[in-house]
Design a protein around this motif. Structure first.
Motif, PDB file in Angstrom:
ATOM      1  N   GLN A 225     -81.745 -31.828  39.469  1.00  0.00           N
ATOM      2  CA  GLN A 225     -80.403 -32.133  38.985  1.00  0.00           C
ATOM      3  C   GLN A 225     -80.335 -33.408  38.151  1.00  0.00           C
ATOM      4  N   SER A 226     -81.455 -34.113  38.017  1.00  0.00           N
ATOM      5  CA  SER A 226     -81.348 -35.459  37.448  1.00  0.00           C
ATOM      6  C   SER A 226     -82.191 -35.728  36.217  1.00  0.00           C
ATOM      7  N   SER A 227     -83.081 -34.824  35.837  1.00  0.00           N
ATOM      8  CA  SER A 227     -83.998 -35.128  34.740  1.00  0.00           C
ATOM      9  C   SER A 227     -84.042 -34.005  33.724  1.00  0.00           C
ATOM     10  N   ILE A 228     -83.954 -34.362  32.446  1.00  0.00           N
ATOM     11  CA  ILE A 228     -84.092 -33.420  31.339  1.00  0.00           C
ATOM     12  C   ILE A 228     -85.189 -33.951  30.420  1.00  0.00           C
ATOM     13  N   ARG A 229     -86.134 -33.098  30.075  1.00  0.00           N
ATOM     14  CA  ARG A 229     -87.210 -33.486  29.170  1.00  0.00           C
ATOM     15  C   ARG A 229     -87.372 -32.461  28.067  1.00  0.00           C
ATOM     16  N   ARG A 230     -87.585 -32.944  26.862  1.00  0.00           N
ATOM     17  CA  ARG A 230     -87.904 -32.050  25.757  1.00  0.00           C
ATOM     18  C   ARG A 230     -89.335 -31.559  25.929  1.00  0.00           C
ATOM     19  N   ILE A 231     -89.545 -30.289  25.688  1.00  0.00           N
ATOM     20  CA  ILE A 231     -90.866 -29.695  25.896  1.00  0.00           C
ATOM     21  C   ILE A 231     -91.743 -29.956  24.679  1.00  0.00           C
ATOM     22  N   GLU A 232     -92.858 -30.608  24.934  1.00  0.00           N
ATOM     23  CA  GLU A 232     -93.842 -30.873  23.889  1.00  0.00           C
ATOM     24  C   GLU A 232     -95.182 -30.295  24.330  1.00  0.00           C
ATOM     25  N   GLU A 233     -96.081 -30.229  23.392  1.00  0.00           N
ATOM     26  CA  GLU A 233     -97.391 -29.650  23.700  1.00  0.00           C
ATOM     27  C   GLU A 233     -98.180 -30.546  24.641  1.00  0.00           C
ATOM     28  N   ASP A 234     -98.797 -29.926  25.661  1.00  0.00           N
ATOM     29  CA  ASP A 234     -99.709 -30.615  26.567  1.00  0.00           C
ATOM     30  C   ASP A 234     -99.050 -31.821  27.246  1.00  0.00           C
ATOM     31  N   MET A 235     -97.999 -31.565  28.001  1.00  0.00           N
ATOM     32  CA  MET A 235     -97.320 -32.613  28.751  1.00  0.00           C
ATOM     33  C   MET A 235     -97.881 -32.677  30.179  1.00  0.00           C
ATOM     34  N   LEU A 236     -97.816 -33.858  30.775  1.00  0.00           N
ATOM     35  CA  LEU A 236     -98.151 -34.046  32.181  1.00  0.00           C
ATOM     36  C   LEU A 236     -97.112 -35.011  32.749  1.00  0.00           C
ATOM     37  N   LEU A 237     -96.137 -34.459  33.451  1.00  0.00           N
ATOM     38  CA  LEU A 237     -94.985 -35.237  33.892  1.00  0.00           C
ATOM     39  C   LEU A 237     -95.171 -35.750  35.309  1.00  0.00           C
ATOM     40  N   THR A 238     -94.700 -36.958  35.544  1.00  0.00           N
ATOM     41  CA  THR A 238     -94.679 -37.533  36.882  1.00  0.00           C
ATOM     42  C   THR A 238     -93.359 -37.154  37.540  1.00  0.00           C
ATOM     43  N   VAL A 239     -93.432 -36.486  38.688  1.00  0.00           N
ATOM     44  CA  VAL A 239     -92.250 -35.929  39.344  1.00  0.00           C
ATOM     45  C   VAL A 239     -92.263 -36.321  40.814  1.00  0.00           C
ATOM     46  N   PRO A 240     -91.107 -36.689  41.398  1.00  0.00           N
ATOM     47  CA  PRO A 240     -91.082 -36.996  42.833  1.00  0.00           C
ATOM     48  C   PRO A 240     -91.540 -35.798  43.654  1.00  0.00           C
ATOM     49  N   GLU A 241     -92.254 -36.058  44.747  1.00  0.00           N
ATOM     50  CA  GLU A 241     -92.699 -34.959  45.596  1.00  0.00           C
ATOM     51  C   GLU A 241     -91.484 -34.221  46.163  1.00  0.00           C
ATOM     52  N   GLY A 242     -91.614 -32.905  46.274  1.00  0.00           N
ATOM     53  CA  GLY A 242     -90.512 -32.099  46.769  1.00  0.00           C
ATOM     54  C   GLY A 242     -90.532 -30.716  46.133  1.00  0.00           C
ATOM     55  N   HIS A 243     -89.528 -29.921  46.453  1.00  0.00           N
ATOM     56  CA  HIS A 243     -89.418 -28.560  45.936  1.00  0.00           C
ATOM     57  C   HIS A 243     -88.305 -28.529  44.894  1.00  0.00           C
TER      58      HIS A 243
END
Length: 458
Positions: A225-243
């Motif tokens: 509910q809190s993060s929006i990212r534009r999709i680019e080639e070969d991304m590796l995002l840091t995300v809080p643990e969870g489902h």
């Protein structure tokens, strides 16, 4: 008085003297530092006049940080705040442990990173008492904070605290470095006064990679509910643990998939089975205040004086004007037409121009990542290159993520200064580990929005 009476009186006097002597001999020196006197049953060491240390004796007191506890060995290790040194004490059956309110607790109920008041017998390295310090404060499970490692400051709400040379950082019972903390982590802060003495990672982070994302390059993904990212080639995002439910969109198509992020692990989300429909367009009429403001949509300048045709889906808006605060937000286009009013807040024009000039000058310099060699380097989730590599310098906090097949992925939070010179980072070698875990997904569901609307800022 008869001779017999005289002998009785003398006997009474002798007995009284003996009792007095016994009473005098039964007085023991007081316990150290105001502790109660040792029990009368303790015997004086012959020829010394000293009493052996009892279970409630101590000769030292300290306010320290609990940095290690070993239930098997029956020891605790503490960090002295004056000398910045560790020392270890044995915990015995006579050791008394308390919470901050003075209630008895077990060693398991006192956590690593707790600030404790201790008394102990230095000669025997034996813990007498340990209490969670009543003078310490705790800010638990914080998700809204800002850590500035350059200034050694942490802002929580409206309060600013200092990091010290003694501050310890913990994750899953292990010591870590300050740069191992990530802005998405949920942290517990503990300190005294204005100083933070320990930070514990309550909820950490993992990594999310998209697979078969070619049809969605330029689109957007919503993470929870809190993060929006534009999709680019070969991304590796840091995300809080969870489902999470991950919403992927482009041209009004896409769908929703689910993924589980585990601490320190990489999850791969395959979106190749999501469909991108034929392009549909919606027309948006923008009203900008001030009217001289410039509009940028997905990084491209747009003419706000005319209706703007946009593909269905999410778009990033940036609105700038001299003397006004730049605004960044998102809209979701999902119908043929709509309107949007945007009003900017005034700021000091000269200050804003100076800040922009500083950014432009700074971008001419580089941040180099020299090690570990052959690792993939990502800056704030976007691929940069293979180490050794570099990227344009931008002042502030950034996340550098390092990845190499067959090794554990690591990320570091760095605070880049604003000096006009290059800087270089050399990180520790990656630790060999399992191959990247692939997280399968559930059946997608296409969820177009009924009307254009503002979405939460990134």
């Amino acid at each position: 008085m008869t001779e017999r009476q005289k002998r009785v009186v003398m006997g009474i006097l002798v007995l009284a003297g003996a009792l007095g002597l016994m009473t005098a001999c039964s007085i023991r020196p007081e316990g150290q530092a105001g502790q109660p006197a040792p029990p009368a049953s303790q015997e004086v060491q012959q020829g010394t006049g000293f009493v052996p240390a009892g279970p409630n004796s101590y000769d030292s007191a300290d306010t320290a940080i609990l940095v290690k506890k070993d239930s098997k060995e029956g020891t605790v290790t503490l960090l002295n705040l004056d000398l910045s040194r560790n020392y270890t004490l044995s915990v015995e059956g006579t050791s008394n442990l308390y919470d901050k309110y003075g209630e008895a607790v077990s060693l398991e109920q006192i956590a690593l990173g707790d600030i404790v008041d201790v008394t102990f017998l230095r000669s025997k390295k034996r813990l007498n008492t340990m209490q969670i310090s009543p003078s310490a404060w705790v800010y638990a499970d914080a998700s809204r904070y800002e850590i500035d490692l350059r200034r050694s400051e942490v802002t929580i709400g409206e309060d600013v605290y200092k990091l010290t040379g003694d501050t310890i950082y913990l994750s899953q019972g292990m010591r870590i470095e300050a740069m191992d903390l990530n802005p998405v982590d949920v942290l517990t802060f503990k300190g005294i006064g204005s100083s933070i003495l320990s930070i514990n990672v309550e909820q950490g982070h993992g990594y999310l990679r998209l697979q078969n994302e070619e049809n969605f390059i330029g689109g957007y993904m919503e993470i929870g509910q809190s993060s929006i990212r534009r999709i680019e080639e070969d991304m590796l995002l840091t995300v809080p643990e969870g489902h999470y439910q991950i919403k992927v969109s482009r041209r009004g198509g896409g769908g929703t998939k689910e993924v589980t992020i585990c601490r320190g692990e990489e999850s791969t989300l395959d979106i190749g089975d999501l469909e991108v429909p034929e392009i549909q367009y919606g027309t948006i009429i923008f009203t900008l205040n001030p009217s001289s403001a410039k509009l940028y949509i997905d990084g491209e300048k747009a003419d706000a004086s005319m209706p703007v045709s946009l593909e269905y889906g999410i778009h990033q808006l940036i609105v700038r004007a001299n003397g006004y605060q730049t605004m960044t937000t998102y809209i979701k286009v999902a119908q043929p037409s709509g309107g949007l009013d945007i009003t900017l807040d005034k700021v000091d024009a000269d200050k804003e121009n100076d800040e922009q000039e500083d950014k432009d000058k700074l971008a001419k310099y580089k941040v180099f990542v020299d090690a570990p060699e052959n690792a993939e380097v990502y800056l704030d989730g976007n691929y940069v290159g293979i180490a050794p590599t570099s990227f344009a310098k931008s002042e502030g906090s950034h996340i550098i993520t390092l990845r190499r097949s067959g090794y554990e992925t690591r990320s570091y939070t760095v605070s880049v200064d604003g000096e006009y010179k290059d800087i270089t980072y050399s990180f520790a070698e990656l630790i060999p580990g399992a191959d990247t875990a692939v997280t399968d997904t559930q059946t997608p569901s296409i969820t177009p929005a009924p009307t254009p609307e503002s979405a939460p800022a990134q």
